[in-house]
Design an enzyme around this catalytic site. Structure first.
Site, short mmCIF file in Angstrom:
data_model
loop_
_atom_site.label_atom_id
_atom_site.label_comp_id
_atom_site.label_asym_id
_atom_site.label_seq_id
_atom_site.Cartn_x
_atom_site.Cartn_y
_atom_site.Cartn_z
N GLU A 1 -3.17 -16.44 3.26
CA GLU A 1 -4.02 -15.72 4.20
C GLU A 1 -5.17 -16.62 4.65
O GLU A 1 -5.78 -17.31 3.83
CB GLU A 1 -4.58 -14.48 3.51
N LYS B 1 -4.08 -14.75 -1.17
CA LYS B 1 -5.05 -14.02 -0.35
C LYS B 1 -6.45 -14.60 -0.54
O LYS B 1 -6.64 -15.56 -1.29
CB LYS B 1 -4.99 -12.53 -0.68
N LYS C 1 0.85 -1.19 0.00
CA LYS C 1 0.00 0.00 0.00
C LYS C 1 0.89 1.24 0.00
O LYS C 1 1.02 1.94 1.01
CB LYS C 1 -0.94 -0.03 1.20
#
Length: 282
Positions: free
Chosen positions: A197, A164, A132
């Site tokens: 994840e 993810k 990010k």
């Protein structure tokens, strides 16, 4: 500092700022004018971007002389002088805004990272950055995280397999996602770590049964559930926590025993450190 990555960033930033010329300086200051300037710190924090500023100045004008007084990673306070510049006034003014923009943001990131790192001292948990970042500025922002004492996560989509929730859902489940990833690495002859994840303890249990990963990302777990997850893992895989973690609750997550905590806010929402480049009048 990787100049192959840094120099294009600098040149693009200079082109964006200068265009076909710094017409204000050209209109008001006689050609060949020499002068000096100093970088003044106006805030409290961790200084970052000095080495980058040296490269910016070198690209603008190799004849600019920089005298570094404070190195990257050093705590600073208002009134400190990071460095002085001497040479062509036109070139000093060309470099000014790019130097300040980069150093202010990098110092803000390093300062915030250092605050989190200091909080985690003694826990065994390290802080990670994320992807990010500001487009085109990722290298600089991740560099600032390192200067602040943090650890860089993957740089992009190419240097790690990070499975993810969307990957899991699109591939038809955790087992498929892991199996497909391992087969892909084998057929492509690539040596990349695999992280996956998980969204709950049930998904964690499935990952532990399937195996074949290097790291497990425990996303949006509450601290008490995170503690259960760490206990279930029994040290088999590196653990990382993310989601909803702030300075106010980070110790609860660290005390749960995870290896890493990733925080996107290190790079996507920091306050820049106030710095100023001022002429030295003689």
């Amino acid at each position: 500092m990787d100049k192959e990555l840094i120099d294009p960033i600098i040149k693009n930033a200079l082109l964006e700022d200068i265009g076909d010329g710094d017409h204000t300086s050209l209109a008001t200051i006689l050609p060949g004018t020499k002068g000096k300037a100093r970088l003044i710190v106006k805030d409290t924090g961790i200084l970052a971007g000095v080495e980058l500023a040296e490269e910016i100045c070198r690209i603008v004008d190799p004849e600019l002389k920089m005298d570094v007084l404070i190195k990257d990673g050093t705590p600073v306070k208002p009134g400190d002088i990071a460095f002085t510049l001497e040479g062509s006034v036109h070139c000093i003014l060309k470099a000014e805004r790019v130097v300040l923009n980069c150093m202010q943001r990098m110092s803000g990131i390093a300062t915030r990272t250092n605050q989190i790192v200091s909080m985690l001292k003694g826990t065994g948990t390290k802080v990670l950055d994320t992807r990010k970042t500001t487009p085109g500025m990722r290298y600089l922002e991740k560099w600032a995280v390192k200067i602040g004492g943090g650890v860089n996560h993957r740089f992009g989509l190419y240097d790690m397999i990070l499975i993810k929730d969307n990957h899991v859902d699109y591939s038809g489940g955790i087992r498929n996602a892991i199996t497909n990833a391992r087969e892909y690495l084998k057929t492509q002859d690539k040596d990349l770590q695999i992280e996956i994840e998980v969204r709950n303890l049930e998904e964690l249990e499935e990952v532990l049964q399937v195996g074949g990963v290097d790291r497990i990302l425990l996303d949006n777990f509450k601290p008490d559930v995170l503690q259960q997850a760490v206990a279930m893992n029994e040290g088999r895989y590196i653990t990382e926590a993310s989601g909803g973690i702030t300075a106010d609750n980070i110790m609860d997550y660290a005390n749960a025993g995870v290896d890493y905590i990733s925080i996107g806010a290190l790079t996507h929402s920091v306050n820049s450190l106030d710095l100023s480049l001022k002429a030295i009048k003689e």
